[in-house]
Design an enzyme around this catalytic site. Structure first.
Site, PDB file in Angstrom:
ATOM      1  N   GLU A 185      39.114  35.708  34.039  1.00 55.47           N
ATOM      2  CA  GLU A 185      39.223  35.441  35.481  1.00 55.47           C
ATOM      3  C   GLU A 185      39.717  34.011  35.725  1.00 55.47           C
ATOM      4  OE1 GLU A 185      39.085  37.799  37.512  1.00 55.47           O
ATOM      5  OE2 GLU A 185      37.603  39.270  36.861  1.00 55.47           O
ATOM      6  N   HIS A 198      43.405  34.149  35.316  1.00 53.46           N
ATOM      7  CA  HIS A 198      44.021  34.739  36.515  1.00 53.46           C
ATOM      8  C   HIS A 198      44.115  33.693  37.632  1.00 53.46           C
ATOM      9  CE1 HIS A 198      42.501  39.058  35.362  1.00 53.46           C
ATOM     10  NE2 HIS A 198      43.300  38.534  34.463  1.00 53.46           N
ATOM     11  N   TYR A 231      47.560  32.309  39.426  1.00 54.40           N
ATOM     12  CA  TYR A 231      47.876  32.382  40.858  1.00 54.40           C
ATOM     13  C   TYR A 231      48.080  30.988  41.445  1.00 54.40           C
ATOM     14  CZ  TYR A 231      46.616  37.333  40.769  1.00 54.40           C
ATOM     15  OH  TYR A 231      46.580  38.676  40.502  1.00 54.40           O
ATOM     16  N   GLU A 267      37.124  44.515  42.574  1.00 54.30           N
ATOM     17  CA  GLU A 267      38.186  44.480  41.565  1.00 54.30           C
ATOM     18  C   GLU A 267      39.053  45.738  41.580  1.00 54.30           C
ATOM     19  OE1 GLU A 267      37.271  41.865  38.020  1.00 54.30           O
ATOM     20  OE2 GLU A 267      35.354  42.879  38.269  1.00 54.30           O
ATOM     21  N   HIS A 311      38.174  45.699  33.786  1.00 51.49           N
ATOM     22  CA  HIS A 311      36.900  45.216  34.350  1.00 51.49           C
ATOM     23  C   HIS A 311      36.253  46.299  35.221  1.00 51.49           C
ATOM     24  CE1 HIS A 311      38.693  40.872  34.056  1.00 51.49           C
ATOM     25  NE2 HIS A 311      38.397  41.390  32.880  1.00 51.49           N
TER      26      HIS A 311
END
Length: 319
Positions: free
Chosen positions: A101, A104, A108, A163, A200
């Protein structure tokens, strides 16, 4: 008391493996590790400069939501799930999920940093939870569940919805850009991230199946339909996908389709009974199990972690 939440004095040591299905899911996650340095975003700027103002507006807002949301997922893992769940195999998965995470979120943030040159606009996007009402609504819903007194099972469903449902429409909208041959860095990272989030979500479904006292079907349906209505509003009212040339009604149907797939995976009846309106999403790795290992999405898999021939591995080693 759920067995997976019961105090476990052996939680500090991994072997012997007690929950092989959970451990296998952890090894799957480990095999699909990647870093932002592997994503080439240098060619995206040319495409970015050709986009219409509406397309840029849409992408910036989607990235702003994503940049904040991974941190919310991690806060839940750190404050609740990693502490509550006592079985080592699941703790391994959650620990690895937190690292992913972070990747990620970094990805971004890097995309926003690359596309948006104005520092004030950058700050506005990085602080989307405070600055954008449409993002705040989704973030508030997710954060509410971190501190909720509901059972682990209910909160498990809520974060599976975050998610699996809150990300689904945004993933689809970026894959729509891929279909048009735009933004190769953004779309490749989207492929990797959607695959991770699918895994996930699958893990949440697996943990749900290990509960002896799961929430009722009525409770599960309530959480999922709530998430669906928030996501539909996000992508058809607050940030309508028509900005990038997508059909808003089809997007609403797609979100229902994703919700049905999630509730089926949890072992309950579908709510909406709709078909997937987006043909280009049929083969996309939004289901974690959609054969990343068979198809090698993005041609990337950590070498040697899992056999290319098959994904079954045994711990029956002679020591």
């Amino acid at each position: 008391m759920e067995p997976i939440l019961a105090k476990n004095p052996n939680r500090f040591v991994i072997f012997p493996i007690q929950y092989h299905d959970i451990w296998n899911m952890y090894k799957k996650a480990e095999a699909s590790f990647w870093t932002v340095e592997e994503v080439d975003i240098s060619k995206d700027i040319n495409d970015w400069n050709k986009l219409t103002p509406d397309e840029k507006y849409f992408i910036k807002h989607v990235l702003a939501f994503f940049a904040a949301s991974d941190g919310i997922v991690n806060e839940n893992l750190a404050e609740r799930f990693c502490i509550e769940v006592q079985i080592t195999e699941a703790r391994c998965f959650y620990g690895f999920q937190m690292a992913i995470e972070n990747i990620h979120s970094e990805m971004y943030s890097l995309l926003i940093d690359t596309y948006v040159k104005d520092s004030n606009e950058k700050n506005y996007l990085f602080n989307a939870i405070e600055t954008m009402p449409c993002v705040k609504k989704k973030a508030d819903w997710a954060q509410k569940w971190i501190h909720d007194s509901a059972s682990y099972g209910e909160r498990l469903i809520a974060f599976a919805a975050v998610e699996g449902i809150f990300f689904s429409g945004s993933f689809a909208s970026i894959f729509w850009l891929k279909k048009r041959g735009l933004m190769p860095g953004l779309t490749f990272s989207n492929e990797l991230i959607s695959r991770d989030e699918g895994l996930h979500c699958d893990f949440a479904c697996l943990m749900f199946k290990h509960l002896l006292y799961p929430p009722s079907e009525e409770t599960v349906r309530s959480i999922i339909t709530d998430a669906v209505s928030i996501e539909q509003e996000f992508l058809t009212v607050a940030l309508p996908v028509k900005l990038i040339g997508m059909n808003c009604e089809m997007m609403k149907t797609y979100i229902k389709f994703v919700a049905d797939r999630l509730i089926s995976e949890l072992g309950f009846k579908k709510i909406y009974n709709v078909t997937n309106p987006f043909d280009f999403m049929e083969n996309i790795s939004l289901e974690g199990k959609t054969n990343f290992f068979e198809k090698r999405v993005g041609e990337y898999q950590k070498m040697g972690v899992m056999s290319q021939e098959d994904n079954h591995f045994s711990l029956d080693v002679d020591f």
